[in-house]
Motif scaffolding. Structure first.
Motif, mmCIF file in Angstrom:
data_model
loop_
_atom_site.group_PDB
_atom_site.id
_atom_site.type_symbol
_atom_site.label_atom_id
_atom_site.label_comp_id
_atom_site.label_asym_id
_atom_site.label_seq_id
_atom_site.Cartn_x
_atom_site.Cartn_y
_atom_site.Cartn_z
ATOM 1 N N LEU A 1 -62.745 -73.409 -96.093
ATOM 2 C CA LEU A 1 -64.074 -73.995 -95.878
ATOM 3 C C LEU A 1 -63.974 -75.477 -95.565
ATOM 4 O O LEU A 1 -64.677 -75.997 -94.687
ATOM 5 N N GLU A 2 -63.074 -76.152 -96.303
ATOM 6 C CA GLU A 2 -62.859 -77.585 -96.060
ATOM 7 C C GLU A 2 -62.325 -77.818 -94.655
ATOM 8 O O GLU A 2 -62.804 -78.699 -93.920
ATOM 9 N N SER A 3 -61.334 -77.023 -94.248
ATOM 10 C CA SER A 3 -60.730 -77.189 -92.926
ATOM 11 C C SER A 3 -61.724 -76.882 -91.808
ATOM 12 O O SER A 3 -61.693 -77.506 -90.746
ATOM 13 N N LEU A 4 -62.607 -75.916 -92.039
ATOM 14 C CA LEU A 4 -63.572 -75.503 -91.020
ATOM 15 C C LEU A 4 -64.829 -76.369 -91.007
ATOM 16 O O LEU A 4 -65.694 -76.207 -90.144
ATOM 17 N N GLY A 5 -64.928 -77.272 -91.980
ATOM 18 C CA GLY A 5 -66.104 -78.122 -92.050
ATOM 19 C C GLY A 5 -67.352 -77.407 -92.513
ATOM 20 O O GLY A 5 -68.478 -77.846 -92.222
#
Length: 359
Positions: free
Chosen positions: A60-64
């Motif tokens: 989720l963090e990487s995908l924004g």
């Protein structure tokens, strides 16, 4: 000269709420301290397997995307696909300075549902530990569907412990252990340092998931503890952010709550593991004292003549809990008859090969 002591194996489960910071991102500083502790544990003679949450928050963090577990499965699986790469990279970054090589093991129920798959998984863990690696295990959320999901990593940790013939399981959580009551509600609640038998009162007092990022709760931990006790593997539940939590949880008198286990009686077969660790219990049967003794002391099959009461509506081949007359769950197994026929048939209600008996 004394022979060198055989290394013991610990399965360390880390929940999402322990692994992430206040913003829901994976806490790199925590991971760095974890690596330091695992290195100390290995020097003390422990092989370590880590069952780690965190791939979905990483993704989720990487995908924004918002750092809250998505409700739709495609987004969960997409986040997991991206997050597995980021999570294992984070582990590798903090473990490699200590000369510890990490490996990624992704599992679903289907991977261990039959004996051949189970044995292959067991041999893989054994060889990884022989080669000095630290396996990082997670559920393969990228391909999991409801029928093959473990559902939470407490359950997965119990399975991995049985696969790896572990000597101890440690669940690093956002709670200090098992309390006499819910400490968030009852200020008089006290930590229970040792549990030798999980009573109905303890099970009834368990609550569901309390964290926004986790999927497990105390009830899944207690279910795992019962299965591990049957396999002869002690379990420790402690606060994952307590000082030196990993090292102290592997001590003779660990922090948190220790769920003890008696000497191992037998290997739990893959089928029995599937029965024990599933969450699809459809009903209950209450047995008399003679049947309870035959199950607990002699490993017998459950005969219909020993059943005093049938609760719930279930079909043949459904999973049911077996209770003694005091209401204590002593076993779980696959019934041969539906609820209605159970009261009429004369014969084996649950065969011992399709039943796990709890301590």
């Amino acid at each position: 000269m004394n022979a060198p002591q055989k290394p013991r194996t610990a399965v360390i489960k880390i929940g999402s709420s322990t692994l992430t910071d206040a913003e829901g991102k994976v806490d790199r500083a925590y991971l760095a301290d974890l690596a330091h502790q695992v290195n100390r544990a290995r020097k003390a003679g422990w092989n370590v397997i880590i069952v780690s949450s965190g791939s979905i928050p990483c993704g989720l963090e990487s995908l924004g995307l918002p750092l809250k577990r998505p409700k739709d499965m495609p987004t969960v699986q997409a986040a997991s696909s991206v997050g597995q790469r980021a999570l294992i990279a984070a582990y590798d970054q903090v473990f490699s300075p200590y000369g510890m090589l990490t490996s990624l093991v992704l599992l679903t129920r289907r991977d261990t549902a039959d004996r051949n798959a189970y044995l292959h998984a067991r041999d893989t863990f054994k060889r990884l530990l022989e080669l000095g690696a630290v396996p990082i295990v997670n559920e393969n959320d990228t391909v999991s569907v409801e029928q093959i999901k473990f559902g939470d990593n407490d359950t997965l940790a119990a399975l991995v412990a049985c696969l790896a013939d572990a000597d101890r399981v440690v669940i690093l959580s956002d709670i200090d252990g098992l309390y006499t009551a819910n400490p968030q509600i009852d200020r008089t609640a006290k930590l229970i340092a040792r549990v030798d038998r999980i009573t109905p009162e303890i099970m009834e007092g368990a609550t569901g998931a309390g964290s926004a990022v986790g999927s497990g709760g105390m009830i899944t931990k207690l279910t795992s503890a019962r299965v591990l006790a049957a396999a002869g593997i002690p379990l420790v539940i402690c606060h994952g952010r307590a000082e030196d939590a990993v090292v102290r949880s592997l001590a003779e008198n660990p922090i948190g709550t220790l769920f003890t286990a008696k000497e191992r009686r037998h290997e739990i077969t893959p089928r029995k593991l599937w029965i024990a660790l599933g969450d699809s219990v459809k009903g209950r049967v209450v047995v008399d004292s003679g049947a309870a003794c035959a199950l607990s002391e002699h490993g017998s099959s459950l005969l219909t003549v020993g059943i005093r009461r049938v609760d719930g509506e279930f079909s043949a081949n459904d999973v049911v809990d077996v209770l003694d007359e005091s209401g204590y769950v002593i076993a779980r197994g696959l019934v041969r008859y539906d609820a209605g026929m159970m009261r009429e048939k004369d014969g084996v209600a649950i065969h011992r090969d399709e039943m796990i008996v709890f301590e």
